[in-house]
Design a protein around this motif. Sequence first.
Motif, PDB file in Angstrom:
ATOM      1  N   LYS A 380     -94.439 -37.216  24.873  1.00 45.36           N
ATOM      2  CA  LYS A 380     -93.325 -36.275  25.009  1.00 45.36           C
ATOM      3  C   LYS A 380     -93.343 -35.229  23.901  1.00 45.36           C
ATOM      4  O   LYS A 380     -93.091 -34.043  24.149  1.00 45.36           O
ATOM      5  N   ALA A 381     -93.654 -35.649  22.683  1.00 42.27           N
ATOM      6  CA  ALA A 381     -93.715 -34.700  21.573  1.00 42.27           C
ATOM      7  C   ALA A 381     -94.842 -33.695  21.782  1.00 42.27           C
ATOM      8  O   ALA A 381     -94.685 -32.501  21.520  1.00 42.27           O
ATOM      9  N   ARG A 382     -95.979 -34.182  22.270  1.00 46.36           N
ATOM     10  CA  ARG A 382     -97.105 -33.272  22.517  1.00 46.36           C
ATOM     11  C   ARG A 382     -96.776 -32.306  23.650  1.00 46.36           C
ATOM     12  O   ARG A 382     -97.152 -31.128  23.607  1.00 46.36           O
ATOM     13  N   ALA A 383     -96.056 -32.786  24.666  1.00 41.15           N
ATOM     14  CA  ALA A 383     -95.663 -31.911  25.773  1.00 41.15           C
ATOM     15  C   ALA A 383     -94.770 -30.775  25.286  1.00 41.15           C
ATOM     16  O   ALA A 383     -94.949 -29.606  25.676  1.00 41.15           O
ATOM     17  N   GLU A 384     -93.809 -31.084  24.424  1.00 41.78           N
ATOM     18  CA  GLU A 384     -92.927 -30.048  23.886  1.00 41.78           C
ATOM     19  C   GLU A 384     -93.718 -29.064  23.029  1.00 41.78           C
ATOM     20  O   GLU A 384     -93.478 -27.846  23.059  1.00 41.78           O
ATOM     21  N   SER A 389     -96.293 -23.391  22.997  1.00 42.50           N
ATOM     22  CA  SER A 389     -97.500 -22.652  22.619  1.00 42.50           C
ATOM     23  C   SER A 389     -97.704 -21.454  23.530  1.00 42.50           C
ATOM     24  O   SER A 389     -96.952 -21.236  24.484  1.00 42.50           O
ATOM     25  N   THR A 390     -98.749 -20.700  23.268  1.00 48.27           N
ATOM     26  CA  THR A 390     -99.084 -19.536  24.097  1.00 48.27           C
ATOM     27  C   THR A 390    -100.094 -19.885  25.183  1.00 48.27           C
ATOM     28  O   THR A 390    -100.523 -19.000  25.929  1.00 48.27           O
ATOM     29  N   LEU A 391    -100.473 -21.144  25.284  1.00 48.30           N
ATOM     30  CA  LEU A 391    -101.418 -21.551  26.320  1.00 48.30           C
ATOM     31  C   LEU A 391    -100.799 -21.369  27.704  1.00 48.30           C
ATOM     32  O   LEU A 391     -99.616 -21.666  27.903  1.00 48.30           O
ATOM     33  N   PRO A 392    -101.571 -20.914  28.688  1.00 53.40           N
ATOM     34  CA  PRO A 392    -101.065 -20.887  30.063  1.00 53.40           C
ATOM     35  C   PRO A 392    -100.723 -22.300  30.522  1.00 53.40           C
ATOM     36  O   PRO A 392    -101.293 -23.287  30.038  1.00 53.40           O
ATOM     37  N   CYS A 397    -101.286 -28.379  30.887  1.00 51.84           N
ATOM     38  CA  CYS A 397    -101.431 -29.598  31.690  1.00 51.84           C
ATOM     39  C   CYS A 397    -102.777 -30.267  31.432  1.00 51.84           C
ATOM     40  O   CYS A 397    -102.867 -31.502  31.405  1.00 51.84           O
ATOM     41  N   ARG A 398    -103.816 -29.484  31.249  1.00 54.23           N
ATOM     42  CA  ARG A 398    -105.131 -30.044  30.928  1.00 54.23           C
ATOM     43  C   ARG A 398    -105.082 -30.831  29.629  1.00 54.23           C
ATOM     44  O   ARG A 398    -105.586 -31.962  29.546  1.00 54.23           O
ATOM     45  N   GLU A 399    -104.469 -30.242  28.610  1.00 55.39           N
ATOM     46  CA  GLU A 399    -104.402 -30.900  27.308  1.00 55.39           C
ATOM     47  C   GLU A 399    -103.629 -32.213  27.385  1.00 55.39           C
ATOM     48  O   GLU A 399    -104.033 -33.230  26.809  1.00 55.39           O
TER      49      GLU A 399
END
Length: 546
Positions: A380-384, A389-392, A397-399
């Motif tokens: 959950k922390a990584r999702a937030e 971030s500026t990633l599309p 979702c890939r990460e």
Amino acid sequence: MRLSEADLAAFTRAWAIKLTEFGSVSGSVGEAALGPWLATELAADEAFGDSRCWSFPVALGDPRHCVAMLVRGSGRKTVILTGHYDTVTTEDYGALEPVATRPERLKEQLLERLSSGGAQTAAEQRALADLQSGNFLPGRGLLDMKAGLAAGLAACASFAADEQRGGNLLFLAVPDEEVNSVGARAAASLLPGIAQDLALDFVGAINLDAIADDQPDGANGRIIALGTIGKVLPTALVVGVHAHSGFPLAGINAGAIAGAIAARVEWAPELTDTDENGLPGTQPSLLSLRDSKTGYDVTTPALAFLTFNVLSSTQSPADVLDRFETLCGQAADALVATLRDRSKASRKPTVLHQPIALHRFEAVYTAACQADEQNTALLKARAEELAASTLPLPDQCRELTALAWNLSGLSGPAIVVGFGSVPYLPTRLSAGPAAQRLLASAQDLAAEAEATYGTQLTATAVFAGISDMSFLGEAEEAALGIVARNTPLWDAGVRWPADGGIADIPIVNLGPWGRDYHTPLERLHEPYAFDVLPRLLIDLSKRLLG
């Protein structure tokens, strides 16, 4: 005093130019600034009478705004006229970029360039002929879709000038349609509250998006669409067994598996929907394929990630994921069979004794959370963090899929399927009384358009491009359950409202037409957009309001 046809056309043209000249590329400062500016301009324009104008941000802290203007008549019945004001980039104009949003100046310079040997391709030659005809006007965003907004404003001005008007018109302009439709999604969640606060009943909505048409007479552009196509973005994280390239049989290349999937899914009939005539619709196509390597070395890729564009009007997201998963499995099995055959001559051991496992993201996420009680908070922390971030969104979702896989304790080779973007659901007019009234009104307008307005208008089942209709119209929101469970950034990135993100209002599309939008040759057919379209919108609105 009602506006004459000439005044109505001039009003539409003036607003179309004014909106186009305010650059609003998605994600730019201009997009953020246009909303408050437009609300101020609408409030100051006497043509809208004593209408109420306001704007609201798409989310707390987001500088982008939706703009609303209510033109009251009598009673509660209300028709929404809506469209987006963001545009794609102007960078593709090259030397003409300084005038990309200045239609008159762009027309002069584009004509000069094309007529002095610059019309090399068939598209450029067609554009030259169109511009020389005097019927077309170029400009980034003029066709897609500020001329549509201008026609909606002209309909509002005509409505405001009618002293006998019944019902109400709500003009609604939103940002971000070209990216993730955060504007329409914000509006959809707020419209029930707006209706309650202002004592309105929404009897229908008209989306004002543009149609591209390459037919000489524009017959395929003069349409009223009774529904819209849907879109999902199936993804596949491929987990290989990496090996030194000098000993390739010791592993299985994630890139090779990904390539097999790409070849199997590209244009696959299993994911190709049919149109209202039973003919094949738009085929699925690969949008991105990348491996996990960030530099050069002689180790084969351990991971690869693919995304696919899938459009449909009858397939549900569950259907798409089922069929996509099957295709991935077929591709993997075929590749393993080929590699086993090729490896026989070496008489060396391989990892091909085990099949390539298939998982859905929801199963991998669950496995990761069960593997260690701390993993849930970590994910959950990584999702937030990714959402900020500026990633599309697909890359976010890939990460997160890769992290969930690493935490799951599962072993490769494997394929993890899911979704990687905001879903666009197809819409259709339902069997409800409001939708059936809109359907009948749209069909009657199309049947009578040539006699009344001197133009052909065709009622068609589906608007072929994805649009904000998916969030404002009547869509099956229950179909999103499987998307929510299998989109890694659903909560942190997509942020679908818990109380619903579909407005569920009967909606059709009736907008301008032109050619080559999203290219430097984007151009609008002026006579239809400025002379005819506003009158069609007025007519359809009045039919709905009774």
